[in-house]
Enzyme design. Structure first.
Site, PDB file in Angstrom:
ATOM      1  N   TYR A 159      13.118   8.817  30.428  1.00 36.20           N
ATOM      2  CA  TYR A 159      13.073   8.138  31.468  1.00 36.20           C
ATOM      3  C   TYR A 159      13.039   9.151  32.844  1.00 36.20           C
ATOM      4  O   TYR A 159      12.344   8.958  33.946  1.00 36.20           O
ATOM      5  CB  TYR A 159      14.550   7.486  31.844  1.00 36.20           C
ATOM      6  CG  TYR A 159      14.690   6.524  32.811  1.00 36.20           C
ATOM      7  CD1 TYR A 159      13.899   5.164  32.820  1.00 36.20           C
ATOM      8  CD2 TYR A 159      15.224   6.756  33.865  1.00 36.20           C
ATOM      9  CE1 TYR A 159      14.147   4.240  33.829  1.00 36.20           C
ATOM     10  CE2 TYR A 159      15.627   5.835  35.024  1.00 36.20           C
ATOM     11  CZ  TYR A 159      14.850   4.663  34.916  1.00 36.20           C
ATOM     12  OH  TYR A 159      14.872   3.634  35.872  1.00 36.20           O
ATOM     13  N   LYS A 163      10.148   9.123  35.694  1.00 31.80           N
ATOM     14  CA  LYS A 163      10.641   8.786  37.181  1.00 31.80           C
ATOM     15  C   LYS A 163      10.251  10.204  37.980  1.00 31.80           C
ATOM     16  O   LYS A 163       9.800   9.759  39.148  1.00 31.80           O
ATOM     17  CB  LYS A 163      11.936   8.390  37.248  1.00 31.80           C
ATOM     18  CG  LYS A 163      12.177   6.990  36.632  1.00 31.80           C
ATOM     19  CD  LYS A 163      11.412   5.826  37.157  1.00 31.80           C
ATOM     20  CE  LYS A 163      11.762   4.390  36.616  1.00 31.80           C
ATOM     21  NZ  LYS A 163      11.016   3.302  37.292  1.00 31.80           N
TER      22      LYS A 163
END
Length: 249
Positions: A159, A163
């Site tokens: 993640y 991002k």
């Protein structure tokens, strides 16, 4: 409505727009007069609920199904939007998932799922809208990243990488489009009151809140406010708006 906040005459496409932050953005953009396309992957009922709310206050919205982790489906999503509304002025790349796992236990599939949905989707949709935006000499591309992409997060290598990649993408594309009437910015939310956070056990949630200087979770409407600001601003590009209650400075 304050004139500077008006999005009348604009068309906005929001990926992952059927719930959470995406749904809040869709409603707020529609309230400012934009015609809204809500992209969803599997939950048509949730998308229909958002459309119903928008129509109740006189807004215009439709939904299109597409898995934006898939290149061809993403291009089809953009083509459908342009076929229906003639253009896309605002692209909000919001679709995202989590597959949290410590790295030593992280499977290849869990890595790919998150990278494909959270990062590759940004390439897929943006590559489809960039030429139409260049031709019309106007565009607002807003990428919903996360403070985890800046700070890191335990059990979130996939993640965090996705991002952080969105932030690098934002800065580089902003350089390429700055002279052409297109701005590219990111919003980096902190811990926000969403279904994902609501599923966290109460004691764990209290521990999270204790790490936030403002001592509360953010709201989806506070993220939507940041998106509205960026949609209306013509001189900010390549930036990250950190809406996080001070959890990362």
């Amino acid at each position: 409505m304050v004139e500077s906040q008006s999005l009348v005459g604009k068309v906005a496409l929001i990926t992952g727009g059927s719930r959470g932050i995406g749904a809040s953005i869709a409603k707020e953009v529609a309230k400012r007069g934009a015609e809204v396309v809500i992209n969803y992957n599997s939950n048509k009922e949730a998308a229909d609920e958002v459309i119903n709310e928008i129509e109740q206050f006189g807004g215009t919205a439709v939904s299109f199904q597409a898995d934006v982790s898939n290149y061809e489906q993403s291009r089809s999503l953009v083509e459908q939007t342009i076929d229906q509304f003639g253009k896309i002025d605002i692209l909000i790349n919001n679709a995202g998932i989590t597959r949290d796992r410590t790295f030593k236990k992280l499977s290849e599939n869990e890595w790919k799922e998150v990278i494909d949905t959270n990062l590759n989707s940004v390439y897929h949709t943006t590559s489809a809208v960039i030429n139409p935006m260049l031709e019309q000499k106007f565009g607002r591309i807003i990428n919903i990243s996360s403070f985890i992409g800046q700070k890191g997060g335990f059990g979130q290598t996939n993640y965090s990488a996705a991002k952080a990649g969105m932030i690098g993408f934002t800065k580089s594309l902003a350089l390429e489009t700055a002279r052409r009437g297109i701005t590219v910015n990111a919003v980096c939310p902190g811990y926000i009151e969403t279904e994902m956070v609501a599923a966290i056990p109460e004691d764990a949630k209290e521990q999270i809140i204790a790490t936030i200087p403002m001592q509360r979770l953010g709201t989806t409407s506070e993220i939507a406010d940041a998106v509205l600001f960026l949609a209306n601003n013509s001189y900010m590009t390549g930036q990250c708006l950190n809406i996080n209650g001070g959890v990362y400075m």
